[in-house]
Write a protein that holds these residues in place. Structure first.
Motif, PDB file in Angstrom:
ATOM      1  N   UNK A  80      21.722  21.710  -3.863  1.00  0.00           N
ATOM      2  CA  UNK A  80      20.911  20.688  -4.508  1.00  0.00           C
ATOM      3  C   UNK A  80      19.860  20.239  -3.516  1.00  0.00           C
ATOM      4  N   UNK A  81      18.682  20.008  -4.001  1.00  0.00           N
ATOM      5  CA  UNK A  81      17.668  19.492  -3.098  1.00  0.00           C
ATOM      6  C   UNK A  81      17.132  18.184  -3.650  1.00  0.00           C
ATOM      7  N   UNK A  82      16.463  17.474  -2.803  1.00  0.00           N
ATOM      8  CA  UNK A  82      15.916  16.170  -3.149  1.00  0.00           C
ATOM      9  C   UNK A  82      14.462  16.162  -2.713  1.00  0.00           C
ATOM     10  N   UNK A  83      13.583  15.838  -3.648  1.00  0.00           N
ATOM     11  CA  UNK A  83      12.153  15.850  -3.377  1.00  0.00           C
ATOM     12  C   UNK A  83      11.586  14.468  -3.651  1.00  0.00           C
ATOM     13  N   UNK A  84      10.765  13.978  -2.748  1.00  0.00           N
ATOM     14  CA  UNK A  84      10.095  12.695  -2.962  1.00  0.00           C
ATOM     15  C   UNK A  84       8.597  12.885  -2.762  1.00  0.00           C
ATOM     16  N   UNK A  85       7.833  12.518  -3.783  1.00  0.00           N
ATOM     17  CA  UNK A  85       6.371  12.602  -3.720  1.00  0.00           C
ATOM     18  C   UNK A  85       5.776  11.220  -3.925  1.00  0.00           C
ATOM     19  N   UNK A  86       4.745  10.931  -3.174  1.00  0.00           N
ATOM     20  CA  UNK A  86       3.964   9.705  -3.370  1.00  0.00           C
ATOM     21  C   UNK A  86       2.743  10.092  -4.182  1.00  0.00           C
ATOM     22  N   UNK A  87       2.657   9.613  -5.425  1.00  0.00           N
ATOM     23  CA  UNK A  87       1.591  10.070  -6.314  1.00  0.00           C
ATOM     24  C   UNK A  87       0.511   9.018  -6.539  1.00  0.00           C
ATOM     25  N   UNK A  88       0.729   7.788  -6.124  1.00  0.00           N
ATOM     26  CA  UNK A  88      -0.308   6.769  -6.258  1.00  0.00           C
ATOM     27  C   UNK A  88      -0.129   5.729  -5.158  1.00  0.00           C
ATOM     28  N   UNK A  89      -1.254   5.204  -4.697  1.00  0.00           N
ATOM     29  CA  UNK A  89      -1.214   4.216  -3.621  1.00  0.00           C
ATOM     30  C   UNK A  89      -1.071   2.813  -4.198  1.00  0.00           C
ATOM     31  N   UNK A  90      -0.558   1.917  -3.397  1.00  0.00           N
ATOM     32  CA  UNK A  90      -0.555   0.500  -3.760  1.00  0.00           C
ATOM     33  C   UNK A  90      -1.928  -0.041  -3.371  1.00  0.00           C
ATOM     34  N   UNK A  91      -2.724  -0.369  -4.376  1.00  0.00           N
ATOM     35  CA  UNK A  91      -4.135  -0.698  -4.118  1.00  0.00           C
ATOM     36  C   UNK A  91      -4.502  -2.015  -4.809  1.00  0.00           C
ATOM     37  N   UNK A  92      -4.846  -2.996  -4.014  1.00  0.00           N
ATOM     38  CA  UNK A  92      -5.207  -4.304  -4.556  1.00  0.00           C
ATOM     39  C   UNK A  92      -6.701  -4.413  -4.881  1.00  0.00           C
ATOM     40  N   UNK A  93      -7.441  -3.314  -4.700  1.00  0.00           N
ATOM     41  CA  UNK A  93      -8.875  -3.377  -4.987  1.00  0.00           C
ATOM     42  C   UNK A  93      -9.595  -4.243  -3.965  1.00  0.00           C
ATOM     43  N   UNK A  94     -10.641  -4.917  -4.434  1.00  0.00           N
ATOM     44  CA  UNK A  94     -11.463  -5.739  -3.546  1.00  0.00           C
ATOM     45  C   UNK A  94     -11.425  -7.177  -4.039  1.00  0.00           C
ATOM     46  N   UNK A  95     -11.379  -8.101  -3.108  1.00  0.00           N
ATOM     47  CA  UNK A  95     -11.323  -9.513  -3.492  1.00  0.00           C
ATOM     48  C   UNK A  95     -12.388 -10.304  -2.744  1.00  0.00           C
ATOM     49  N   UNK A  96     -12.943 -11.268  -3.428  1.00  0.00           N
ATOM     50  CA  UNK A  96     -13.782 -12.268  -2.758  1.00  0.00           C
ATOM     51  C   UNK A  96     -12.997 -13.573  -2.811  1.00  0.00           C
ATOM     52  N   UNK A  97     -12.722 -14.107  -1.624  1.00  0.00           N
ATOM     53  CA  UNK A  97     -11.791 -15.224  -1.523  1.00  0.00           C
ATOM     54  C   UNK A  97     -12.529 -16.485  -1.102  1.00  0.00           C
ATOM     55  N   UNK A  98     -12.398 -17.530  -1.918  1.00  0.00           N
ATOM     56  CA  UNK A  98     -13.011 -18.792  -1.516  1.00  0.00           C
ATOM     57  C   UNK A  98     -11.991 -19.911  -1.409  1.00  0.00           C
ATOM     58  N   UNK A  99     -10.754 -19.591  -1.703  1.00  0.00           N
ATOM     59  CA  UNK A  99      -9.706 -20.602  -1.595  1.00  0.00           C
ATOM     60  C   UNK A  99      -8.353 -19.918  -1.637  1.00  0.00           C
ATOM     61  N   UNK A 100      -7.320 -20.723  -1.526  1.00  0.00           N
ATOM     62  CA  UNK A 100      -5.980 -20.150  -1.479  1.00  0.00           C
ATOM     63  C   UNK A 100      -5.509 -19.647  -2.832  1.00  0.00           C
ATOM     64  N   UNK A 101      -4.524 -18.764  -2.809  1.00  0.00           N
ATOM     65  CA  UNK A 101      -3.950 -18.278  -4.055  1.00  0.00           C
ATOM     66  C   UNK A 101      -3.150 -17.017  -3.840  1.00  0.00           C
ATOM     67  N   UNK A 102      -2.693 -16.455  -4.964  1.00  0.00           N
ATOM     68  CA  UNK A 102      -1.908 -15.232  -4.883  1.00  0.00           C
ATOM     69  C   UNK A 102      -2.507 -14.178  -5.811  1.00  0.00           C
ATOM     70  N   UNK A 103      -2.315 -12.926  -5.427  1.00  0.00           N
ATOM     71  CA  UNK A 103      -2.676 -11.793  -6.274  1.00  0.00           C
ATOM     72  C   UNK A 103      -1.427 -10.921  -6.373  1.00  0.00           C
ATOM     73  N   UNK A 104      -1.043 -10.598  -7.599  1.00  0.00           N
ATOM     74  CA  UNK A 104       0.192  -9.842  -7.799  1.00  0.00           C
ATOM     75  C   UNK A 104      -0.103  -8.516  -8.464  1.00  0.00           C
TER      76      UNK A 104
END
Lengths: 183, 278
Positions: free
Chosen positions: A39-63
């Motif tokens: 038996x074999x086990x294969x792991x592929x990463x097919x997409x990145x965790x990408x938050x894009x681009x942000x312009x920040x003028x105050x506090x907060x969260x992006x999920x």
């Protein structure tokens, strides 16, 4: 552990119980050949965790949620943060034993993302915290994914970044660990 | 030492490389994608074995191979345990496994064997000792992105370090386990009906096998879960299987639930129960 070789089965490593010529046949032959099939086990990463681009003028969260509840997984509703660009949750595919459940281990502590100009003295403006990692199969008992009848599964990973509004413009970098645990 | 001969290794490398190279089905892949085989190692006696690591990504990658500790929770999840929190059995397990190499750089499509063996001390108590071998790609050094930002925006570059772990089990002396299936039932889970049960385990050994729910007159198992492990640190494990609507409606009448060793391990019956759910 000798078994009849099942030809065409994906992700099978063949050990050297058979001669060179037999393996050369492996693409087409229907005759039985004897080999140690692992038996074999294969792991592929097919997409990145990408938050894009942000312009920040105050506090907060992006999920970025991995459960598919928002388009691209993105929740960016704080008025002081303007999100743009393409976002994506991290995607992984697993191939392994049919009908087997595997544990996914994600970071349980916060990851610090750093600006290239980071120094300890400027940590407020040059660091962003990434935490609350979630997987798409985030059951009550923790992330687990069950490989299907063909031995395939995929899962996504998302997270949350928290900013305080003082962040310097630029690219913040960090890494996070994702492990698939066979039992 | 009874590691496999060099010629065999070379040959295996060739076979695997051919497999990876010819695979039109292998999707576009990222740096660090990997294949590991086998997925479970049992060492008894002094004979060593090997695990194959293959780079199935599209770029050269460096992998780190390490030994880590995991404990199974009652719900079957494996949780990481720091070495500083190791108990005596876990410390003994870490101390007796020898392996090499610990770091491998592989071009795309290239496999390599990691050799491993157990060296149990002479006065080691009988029992089952276990570590989890991890295979992780080390990210390449990042490009320095210090070019001045022209706008006021913030972006984030995240590098996943991803990998797999497989159990390495050393059986020393005589070890046994007794297993029983209890409390099978159908429960409502988050995403619909689930088959739930508990599998109890006693003794020093883990249990590993295949869980099948069958009905008289139906050829194929209605529910099948393979590679189900119960490790010695737990005395009972809950099992929950999400059911498709077809499976849920088929689970009526007299059913038989069997937990058997994996077919390649002989398929021996570990536990069984005849039951009627709902």
């Amino acid at each position: 552990m000798n078994k009849t070789l099942r030809l065409g089965a994906a992700g099978i490593a063949m050990f050297a119980a058979l001669g060179m010529s037999s393996v050369a046949h492996a693409d087409t032959a229907s005759a039985d050949a004897t080999a140690e099939v692992l038996d074999s086990l294969v792991l592929n990463n097919v997409a990145a965790l990408d938050f894009g681009t942000m312009v920040i003028s105050g506090g907060g969260v992006v999920t970025l949620a991995a459960d598919g509840t928002a388009a691209g997984g993105l929740t960016c509703t704080d008025t002081d943060i303007v999100c743009s660009g393409t976002t994506s949750v991290a995607g992984f595919t697993v191939e392994g034993t049919n009908n087997k459940a595997v544990t996914i281990v994600l970071p349980t502590t916060a990851i610090e993302l750093r600006h290239p100009d980071y120094t300890a003295a400027t940590a407020t403006e040059h660091a962003i915290v990434l935490d609350t990692f979630t997987a798409s199969d985030n059951g009550a008992g923790g992330p687990e994914v069950t490989l299907d009848g063909a031995g395939d599964a995929s899962f996504e990973v998302g997270g949350t970044i928290t900013v305080d509004g003082t962040e310097a413009p630029g690219v913040f970098q960090g890494d996070f660990e994702v492990t698939v645990e066979y039992s | 030492m009874a590691f496999r001969g060099k010629s065999k290794l070379k040959y295996l490398g060739w076979a695997l490389a051919a497999f990876a190279g010819s695979g039109a089905s292998i999707p576009a892949s990222a740096q660090g994608d990997l294949l590991v085989a086998p997925t479970r190692v049992i060492l008894d006696g002094s004979r060593g074995t090997e695990v194959i690591l293959s780079n199935i990504g599209s770029e050269e990658a460096t992998y780190r191979i390490g030994l880590e500790l995991r404990r199974m929770l009652e719900n079957g999840r494996l949780v990481p345990i720091e070495r500083t929190e190791a108990n005596a059995v876990e410390e003994a397990a870490l101390g007796m496994i020898r392996y090499a190499p610990r770091r491998i750089t592989l071009p795309p499509g290239q496999p390599q064997a990691v050799r491993l063996a157990a060296r149990p001390g002479a006065d080691l108590p009988d029992g089952e000792y276990r570590v989890h071998m991890s295979f992780k790609a080390i990210p390449k050094a990042r490009e320095v992105s210090s070019q001045p930002q022209t706008d006021q925006s913030v972006s984030i570059q995240l590098i996943p370090i991803y990998g797999v772990t497989i159990p390495i089990i050393v059986r020393h002396g005589r070890v046994e386990a007794q297993v029983a299936i209890t409390q099978p039932s159908i429960v409502q889970g988050e995403d619909g009906p689930e088959l739930a049960m508990s599998i109890s385990r006693a003794g020093d050994s883990s249990a590993y096998g295949e869980l099948r729910v069958t009905k008289a007159g139906v050829a194929d198992p209605i529910v099948q879960l393979t590679g189900l492990a119960i490790y010695p640190e737990i005395e009972a494990r809950t099992v929950r299987v999400r059911l498709t609507p077809e499976q849920a409606s088929a689970l009526n009448g007299q059913l038989r639930i069997e937990y058997r060793e994996m077919p390649e391990a002989g398929g021996g019956l570990l536990a069984a129960v005849d039951t009627v759910l709902n």
